[in-house]
Enzyme design. Structure first.
Site, short mmCIF file in Angstrom:
data_model
loop_
_atom_site.label_atom_id
_atom_site.label_comp_id
_atom_site.label_asym_id
_atom_site.label_seq_id
_atom_site.Cartn_x
_atom_site.Cartn_y
_atom_site.Cartn_z
N TYR A 149 41.68 63.11 16.62
CA TYR A 149 42.96 63.72 16.97
C TYR A 149 42.81 65.24 16.91
CZ TYR A 149 47.82 65.22 16.65
OH TYR A 149 49.01 65.85 16.89
N GLU A 209 48.27 68.69 22.55
CA GLU A 209 47.82 67.56 21.75
C GLU A 209 46.81 66.75 22.54
OE1 GLU A 209 50.41 64.92 18.88
OE2 GLU A 209 50.30 63.94 20.83
#
Ligand code: ADP
Ligand code: MG
Length: 407
Positions: A109, A197
């Site tokens: 992530y 993101e």
């Protein structure tokens, strides 16, 4: 402003972030053609909607032939995809992205956000990619790596290397990982993003690093100087009520209730919503018409609020400081004479020239329910709703369950 995954990937690729080969399609035929262009034997067809959580909702489909790509796209087009993030109404798929299948060894992530407390850009990374960041911080808090960027110097290579090491990235992959992290930061900074993101950022079994998903949000107040970004806006993905408001320079957020609110000032708008809730009602919207509430703005606000079919009463709450109650009252009268409304209207005026304002409303002969205080206004609006016959058409509940969500 949000953009689609394929758009975010294109922007990030321009800053040196590696993304798999892919192409956009507006029809199943185009999707199959894209698969042929990309080559290989595995493809992923991905619904382009402004939401994450598409995988779980059936919006990401792995395919092993051009026919399968065609069928997957056919299933997705026009489909209303309901994810954990869209709410029950879901979002309709008008575009799909066809991407080469990647064989995943690890899912990481990488997120960049504006940390308002630190007043800095913060990079958040985790070796537990694929999940939402909220889940990661709840389930694997130790996997979270945080790094605050000093704005005067920007992100430094040593910081990116530190993140890569903390994620346990193999030494030979540290350089491409650093390129990805630095590239994401440059994109964030140079495009006036408020969020980038990459989830998941994957390490492939062949030893590559790719952004497999990408999400970017931009600062609306900076769009004027980023025309290339502003152009990426997709109104089909926005709440139509909010789009209409933004186009008219009004600050509006659509809500679920039935009392439409027309208020000047964001703080007063919040207080009005609170008072309605306290009186056992539900606001249909947040609407700040701003300081200079000219008759034109009031009229626009009425039209906007009344375009929501769930509205059963309207509450106008104006505190005139710089403004003047008599001007606002004239605005209300003009707006209603032009476009009469078929639901009860409660008006509370306070501040400069309030007596004059009330006189104008009273003499207009319009069926306005007056209130002196905010509490009284909220109370009267809630009562008006429960007494009024339900003449307006209700929004049909969002179609969700019966459309055969592909799994
Ligand atoms: P969302 O976050 O909206 O669910 P993602 O793009 O993250 O959508 O896709 C969900 C999952 O699908 C990813 O975590 C990944 O496991 C898989 N996936 C997505 N794109 C690819 C791809 N090109 N090749 C292989 N797997 C993929
Ligand atoms: Mg994702």
């Amino acid at each position: 402003m949000d953009i689609h995954e394929y758009q975010a990937k294109e922007l990030l690729a321009g800053f040196g972030v590696e993304v798999p080969r892919g192409g956009l399609a507006y029809s199943p035929e185009q999707a199959a053609y894209r698969a042929r262009e990309i080559g290989g034997s595995t493809w992923v067809v991905k619904a382009q909607i402004h939401s994450g959580g598409r995988g779980k909702a059936g919006g990401v489909i792995v395919c092993h032939s051009e026919n399968e790509v065609y069928d997957a796209a056919d299933k997705l087009f026009g489909h209303r995809l309901v994810t954990e993030q869209t709410g029950a109404a879901g979002k309709v798929v008008y575009r799909v992205y066809v991407e080469g299948g990647v064989s995943i060894a690890r899912e990481l992530y990488l997120g960049l956000v504006l940390d308002r407390k630190e007043e800095r850009v913060m990079v958040v990374a985790s070796s537990a990619g694929g999940m939402e960041i909220e889940e990661i911080s709840a389930n694997e808090p130790d996997s979270l790596v945080r790094c605050v960027v000093e704005p005067a110097v920007g992100m430094q290579a040593f910081q990116a290397r530190q993140i890569a090491f903390q994620l346990g990235i193999d030494p030979q992959l540290v350089n491409p990982a650093v390129e990805t992290i630095l590239g994401s930061y440059r994109a964030f900074e140079q495009l006036d993003a408020t969020m980038v993101e990459i989830n998941p950022l994957v390490v492939t079994t062949e030893g590559g690093i790719f952004a497999l998903d990408a999400k970017m949000t931009f600062d609306d107040n900076a769009l004027f100087r980023r025309p290339d970004v502003a152009e990426l806006r997709d109104k089909s993905q926005e709440d139509p009520r909010e789009t209409r408001a933004a186009d008219r320079g009004l600050s509006y957020v659509g809500l679920e209730g039935n009392i439409g609110c027309i208020v000047n000032g964001a703080g007063l708008a919040m207080a009005t919503m609170d008072m309605i809730t306290q009186a056992d009602g539900q606001p249909a919207n947040f609407l700040d018409i701003g300081g200079g509430a000219t008759p034109e703005r009031v009229a626009k606000a009425f039209r906007l609020v009344m375009s929501d079919e769930n509205v059963d009463a309207v509450l106008v709450n104006i505190f005139a400081g710089i403004n003047r109650c008599d001007w606002v009252a004239e605005g209300v009268v003009q707006a209603l004479e032009r476009d009469p409304i078929d639901v009860p209207l409660v008006v509370r005026l306070a501040g400069t020239h309030v007596e004059e304002g009330r006189r104008i409303l009273a003499e207009s002969g319009l069926p306005i329910i007056h209130a002196k205080t905010l509490a009284e206004a909220a109370d009267r609006a809630v009562k008006a709703v429960s007494n009024a016959p339900k003449v307006r058409k209700r929004n049909a509940p969002a179609k969700v369950a019966d459309e055969g969500v592909p799994s």
